[in-house]
Design an enzyme around this catalytic site. Structure first.
Site, PDB file in Angstrom:
ATOM      1  N   TYR A  76       0.778  -1.136   0.129  1.00  9.75           N
ATOM      2  CA  TYR A  76       0.013   0.015   0.197  1.00  9.75           C
ATOM      3  C   TYR A  76       1.031   1.054   0.249  1.00  9.75           C
ATOM      4  CZ  TYR A  76      -5.065  -0.821   0.365  1.00  9.75           C
ATOM      5  OH  TYR A  76      -6.261  -1.193   0.095  1.00  9.75           O
ATOM      6  N   GLU A  78      -0.502   5.072  -0.447  1.00  8.81           N
ATOM      7  CA  GLU A  78      -0.760   5.630  -0.322  1.00  8.81           C
ATOM      8  C   GLU A  78      -0.672   7.061  -0.058  1.00  8.81           C
ATOM      9  OE1 GLU A  78      -3.955   3.305   0.529  1.00  8.81           O
ATOM     10  OE2 GLU A  78      -5.590   4.404   0.363  1.00  8.81           O
ATOM     11  N   ASP A 253      -7.725  14.042 -23.823  1.00  2.00           N
ATOM     12  CA  ASP A 253      -7.697  12.644 -23.624  1.00  2.00           C
ATOM     13  C   ASP A 253      -6.413  11.837 -25.074  1.00  2.00           C
ATOM     14  OD1 ASP A 253      -8.224   9.679 -23.454  1.00  2.00           O
ATOM     15  OD2 ASP A 253      -9.824  10.168 -23.157  1.00  2.00           O
ATOM     16  N   THR A 282      -3.786   6.013 -21.477  1.00  2.00           N
ATOM     17  CA  THR A 282      -4.013   5.260 -20.839  1.00  2.00           C
ATOM     18  C   THR A 282      -2.107   4.766 -21.903  1.00  2.00           C
ATOM     19  OG1 THR A 282      -4.475   4.199 -22.905  1.00  2.00           O
ATOM     20  CG2 THR A 282      -6.109   4.201 -21.198  1.00  2.00           C
ATOM     21  N   LYS A 285      -2.337   1.112 -24.903  1.00  2.00           N
ATOM     22  CA  LYS A 285      -2.757   0.457 -26.401  1.00  2.00           C
ATOM     23  C   LYS A 285      -2.053   1.682 -27.386  1.00  2.00           C
ATOM     24  CE  LYS A 285      -7.245   2.739 -25.148  1.00  2.00           C
ATOM     25  NZ  LYS A 285      -8.431   3.588 -23.436  1.00  2.00           N
ATOM     26  N   ARG A 291      -1.801  -1.807 -19.103  1.00  2.00           N
ATOM     27  CA  ARG A 291      -2.947  -1.550 -18.795  1.00  2.00           C
ATOM     28  C   ARG A 291      -2.923  -0.517 -17.197  1.00  2.00           C
ATOM     29  NH1 ARG A 291      -5.901  -4.010 -21.709  1.00  2.00           N
ATOM     30  NH2 ARG A 291      -8.358  -2.462 -21.275  1.00  2.00           N
TER      31      ARG A 291
HETATM   32  N1  DSN Z   1     -12.409   1.036 -24.715  1.00  2.00           N
HETATM   33  C1  DSN Z   1     -11.661   1.395 -25.511  1.00  2.00           C
HETATM   34  C2  DSN Z   1     -11.075   2.110 -26.831  1.00  2.00           C
HETATM   35  O1  DSN Z   1     -11.437   0.680 -27.093  1.00  2.00           O
HETATM   36  O2  DSN Z   1     -11.123   2.336 -27.378  1.00  2.00           O
HETATM   37  C3  DSN Z   1     -11.425   3.374 -24.627  1.00  2.00           C
HETATM   38  O3  DSN Z   1     -12.222   3.453 -23.242  1.00  2.00           O
END
Ligand code: DSN
Length: 489
Positions: A76, A78, A253, A282, A285, A291
């Site tokens: 932990y 925080e 974003d 994120t 991607k 993730r």
């Molecule tokens: N789930 C993602 C996507 O496929 O674009 C975005 O959150």
């Protein structure tokens, strides 16, 4: 595989070491819950044998994957670096500081926060941070309080009212925006009075004059830019000008295209980081990490971003922050830049392959990592197309097109992305072949009639033999570009 971790995978030492690591891990798991070990093996087999074209997915390197499975998971922590609510966080501090340092250097950001567990968490941190900075900070001063912890309950009530009166303007879902950009069923559409901007009805391109007009009329506290299904680049300098004209905070974003920013494919006005007050992403991607989420901010927002935990986040996932640091270190290499350029070149090849075969694409093409195919001209819904493609071993996802008559469930589009197969080493010729296979499957798919005889929106018929032929053709491509070459379980 032709890029960063591929040469390493091809060296027998690396592949053997990674194989030994995974064999050992699976045999340990097997002793406790063999069905999980089995599902883990099956997932690798499935990922190796399908054409993964989901625009938001990728394949992380063994170094990133292995970093996630350690004892950092058990700690932990925080708080923030050097300022934790638990003892014994010195190694977490090292990990979080490294992740933040790599993020700052890679993206040229003034401040980076590596704790968000996902993209929605990163956006929540950003929203709360903007509210704290823009609404709460003046209110705190007015109440003679230094921090939210000094506020009395009636002060909180005033703050809650102030928060509820704030406005956010983001791209609509059917134009390619994301659920967290103010969509009603998402918390972002509830914590803000929300309005969305779409795209030009003719060109389907972002119309900056229309965004400006909407911003001037609506006067949002937050102008949100970014997308999950818009196949074009955005001029963030213009978005910042619009934000400044109406006194809004610009939040970008970049979850989908962070890899293209990291790889310097998007530079100048197309790089959001120098223009936005807060940029979220994120890490899994096009950035090809674990993730998770990340928030980048200008210095003025750093303090409020740091309050992500406990405001909207639980304890940081230290093992994931460690994996983010490894992935960000990978993204700082020259090989990653080549990878990112290939992602964009491959998307163009895929789009051109579709267009040459008579397909209709939203905006008529792409200049990022994704292509949105409008399947209505083939008499199909997105759902039917997605299912038929899956039968043929092609993994995609259905997606709305602008002003979609089939709504967000059945849709009229299918979204394709190139990050994952580019990691496997696919080039433009392979993506042209992928376009051919996709169009072949779709031309051999027909909607199944409902009881009334009218074409349905979900069921479909794929002509005999097409699934097997497509799988065989895909296997030829996939065999030439194996996933994790040399990795044997
Ligand atoms: N789930 C993602 C996507 O496929 O674009 C975005 O959150």
């Amino acid at each position: 595989m032709t890029d960063l971790f591929a040469p390493a995978m091809k060296s027998s030492d690396y592949a053997e070491t990674a194989s030994a690591a995974y064999r050992a891990a699976l045999s340990v798991i097997e002793q406790v819950e063999p069905r999980i070990a089995e599902a883990t093996r099956a997932e690798l087999t499935d990922q190796r044998s399908s054409l993964k074209l989901i625009a938001s997915e990728n394949y992380a390197s063994p170094a990133v994957l292995l970093t996630m499975g350690t004892w950092f998971s058990d700690k932990y922590a925080e708080g923030t670096i050097g300022h934790r609510f638990y003892a014994g966080c010195q190694n977490v501090d090292t990990v979080e500081a490294l992740a933040a340092e790599h993020a700052r250097e890679l993206f040229g950001a003034e401040y980076a926060y590596a704790q968000p567990h996902s993209g929605i968490d990163a956006n929540l941190v950003a929203f709360w941070s903007i509210l704290a900075h823009r609404v709460e900070t003046p209110s705190l001063a007015e109440h003679g309080a230094k921090s939210v912890y000094d506020l009395r309950e009636d002060d909180w009530e005033k703050l809650r009212r102030a928060f509820g009166e704030q406005r956010a303007l983001g791209m609509s879902l059917d134009a390619g925006g994301h659920l967290t950009h103010g969509f009603r069923p998402n918390i972002s559409g509830k914590m803000f009075h929300q309005r969305s901007y779409g795209t030009d009805p003719e060109t389907q391109l972002l119309d900056y004059d229309a965004v400006r007009a909407a911003a001037k009329e609506f006067k949002p506290l937050v102008l949100i830019a970014g997308y999950s299904a818009y196949p074009r680049r955005i001029n963030f300098a213009t978005m910042r000008e619009i934000a400044d004209e109406v006194g809004a905070t610009l939040m970008v974003d970049m979850a989908h295209f962070a890899g293209l920013v990291a790889g310097k494919v998007f530079t100048g006005d197309e790089d959001p980081v120098p223009h936005a007050h807060i940029t979220t992403t994120t890490t899994h991607k096009s950035l090809r990490g674990p993730r998770g989420g990340l928030v980048l901010a200008t210095k003025e927002y750093a303090d409020s971003v740091d309050r992500g935990c406990p405001m909207v986040l639980g304890g940081p996932l230290s093992h994931m922050m460690a994996a983010k640091a490894v992935a960000l270190a990978e993204a700082r290499t020259a090989e990653f830049r080549t990878y990112a350029q290939n992602v964009a070149d491959n998307a163009k090849a895929l789009a051109e392959g579709f267009l040459r075969r008579g397909a209709t694409l939203v905006t008529g093409g792409t200049d990022n990592h994704l292509v949105l195919l409008d399947v209505s001209g083939l008499g199909l819904t997105g759902r039917q197309a997605e299912s038929a493609l899956l039968d043929a071993g092609i993994v995609t996802n259905r997606n709305s097109v602008p002003s979609d008559p089939n709504g967000a469930w059945y849709t009229s589009g299918v979204r394709f992305g190139t990050p994952a197969l580019t990691t496997r080493g696919f080039g433009t010729a392979e993506f042209d072949r992928v376009a051919e296979l996709v169009i072949d499957v779709l031309k051999n798919t027909t909607p199944a009639a409902t009881k009334s005889g009218a074409p349905g929106k979900a069921k479909y018929v794929l002509a005999d033999g097409v699934a097997d032929q497509t799988k065989a053709a895909s296997a030829e491509l996939l065999d030439k570009h194996p996933l994790y070459p040399g990795l044997e379980l």
